[in-house]
Design an enzyme around this catalytic site. Sequence first.
Site, short mmCIF file in Angstrom:
data_model
loop_
_atom_site.label_atom_id
_atom_site.label_comp_id
_atom_site.label_asym_id
_atom_site.label_seq_id
_atom_site.Cartn_x
_atom_site.Cartn_y
_atom_site.Cartn_z
N GLY A 1 0.82 -1.20 0.00
CA GLY A 1 0.00 0.00 0.00
C GLY A 1 0.86 1.26 0.00
O GLY A 1 1.93 1.31 -0.62
N SER A 2 0.39 2.26 0.70
CA SER A 2 1.05 3.56 0.65
C SER A 2 2.43 3.60 1.29
O SER A 2 3.15 4.59 1.14
CB SER A 2 0.15 4.62 1.30
N THR A 3 2.81 2.54 2.02
CA THR A 3 4.17 2.54 2.58
C THR A 3 5.22 2.44 1.47
O THR A 3 6.40 2.67 1.73
CB THR A 3 4.36 1.36 3.56
#
Length: 608
Positions: free
Chosen positions: A308-310
């Site tokens: 995801g956004s990591t």
Amino acid sequence: MSWRDRTTPMQSGPSQGRRRGNGASTRKRMVLVIGVLGLASLGLVARAFDLQVVRKQFYQNQGDARFLREMPIAVSRGTVFDRNGEPLAVSTPVVSIWANPSEVLESEDRIPQLARALGANPDEIKQYLMQRSEREFVYLRRQMNPDAAQVVLDLGIPGVNGQREYRRYYPSGEVTSHILGFTNIDDHGQEGLELAFDDWLAGKPGAKRVIRDRMGHVVEDVELVREPQPGRNLTLSIDRRIQFLAYNELKNALEQSQSDSGSMVILDAPTGEVLAMVNLPTYNPNALRASNASQRRNRAMTDVLEPGSTIKPILMTAALSSGKYTPTSPMIDTGGGHWFFQGHDIHDTHNWGVLTPTGVITKSSNVGAAHIAMQLDTALMYDTYRAFGFGNSTSSGFPGESSGLLKVGRDWRPLEKAIMGYGYGLNVTALQLANAYATLANNGVMHTPTFIKGADGEPKAIVATQVANDVVKMMETVTAPGGTATTARIANYIVAGKTGTAHKASIGGYSKNSYTAAFAGMVPASNPRLVAVVIVDNPKKGSYYGGMVSGPVFARVMEGALRLLDVPPDNIGRWYAGGPMQGENGLAGSKPPTDQPIDDAPIGDPTP
């Protein structure tokens, strides 16, 4: 004829004949006796020669087979210590009870007495022995407490004996179980570091030759056959104190959010040493039978997730390296929070308007990340992801470590490339993600993660120092007011990090109601010492966003770890770094900053 002439033959002839006959007979008997004795003596000498010379080895072996035994000399497995010398795995002496079935069966009336001492059923023991009556050695009970075993041996039942062994004990129980693994009943490593370093820890058992009486008791040590070599000790990079902190906080978070599972990895940024690794659910290696395979899985090493956004800080590393982007330019129009690209709606949770590259990180804009990804050369983006370790094992040496999945860049379709900009379409492990962040924290130099204290690796510079430092500065805004992880703040320290909230893949696409909540960060950001990744799988109660679920776990664990390691603060008296929020988070519009965390979850199905 004179009387002498008449009488002499009558008186002397027969007497002299008898004397001559008797003497000859005596001599014959003597010769015969002597001959017989000589032959007997010769036979005895021949027999003795046969026994003592010709067939000496055969009879000696036969005698030895009845009384001479080679007995193993058990050795203690090496102790495993944490980095501060606290024992994490130790070997304790135990006694295994064994028997010669035929001898025990000769005293069949004593089997009930034996069964009571062993806490077993007499009929089962009798049947067990009868089925193995042709053997000379069978175990009755393995690894008994020495005191309990002595009670059995004191019964003096013929054919029942004891053998000293060692059993592994783990003082920290379930807290360190996934790191250490466990050994089997013969003290050989089966999982975790016990398996990875089995040759180092196990040592080599010795052997001695002894004489036993018919009861099986040792009456004499004959010789040492093989010198025992005890196992060597092992000092890990793990800090038991931080491990306990991580375990307790992650456990509380999973209970509060009613999540399925979770993992947390903490690395020492300058060295790549693993300071803590926790997984839940877990198991107690001291009571292995009560666990199942799912509980024993080291999820941080074996399970993969879409980050995801990591992944956005890694994307931003590629963007800055390309020369097309800086932390503040060019401006990116998020199009009202939606971008319809090749029939797919890439969108944000809010309309962030126009953002700087830093603002894309601060607000975790999927639209902004997708736009940046499509402006980058595919080979550069792929090579950057690959350089940070995605798609490759970290080479930590941990058994069963997953390599994750990163599709070869030349095979990326445009939509795949766009969604890879915000963390879909690839799979990583928690350790891989932590190691990538540790590389940014360490000025762009990557270390091989290690579980051994002081292990000398070969650091490798994979990105320019200035680029790494710029990305870290961009991540500082994530925990500042207006960012997605204000819950990850730590008083008097600057925290840099990134949230991630990803839909979980399911059959036929992505689940709309199942998420992975993640936070990856470093502290103190001005000179990072600790890097941590928190993964919470499928939170069902309350929020499911990474900033709300995983961010607080990071903050509480890092606060305690910084105190334990005596790391000096870098932001005394302030909660976050930087001046006015409008300049820090890169917002070009006039939206007022908020001190409440915002979400970063993709809405809808991100399937290409």
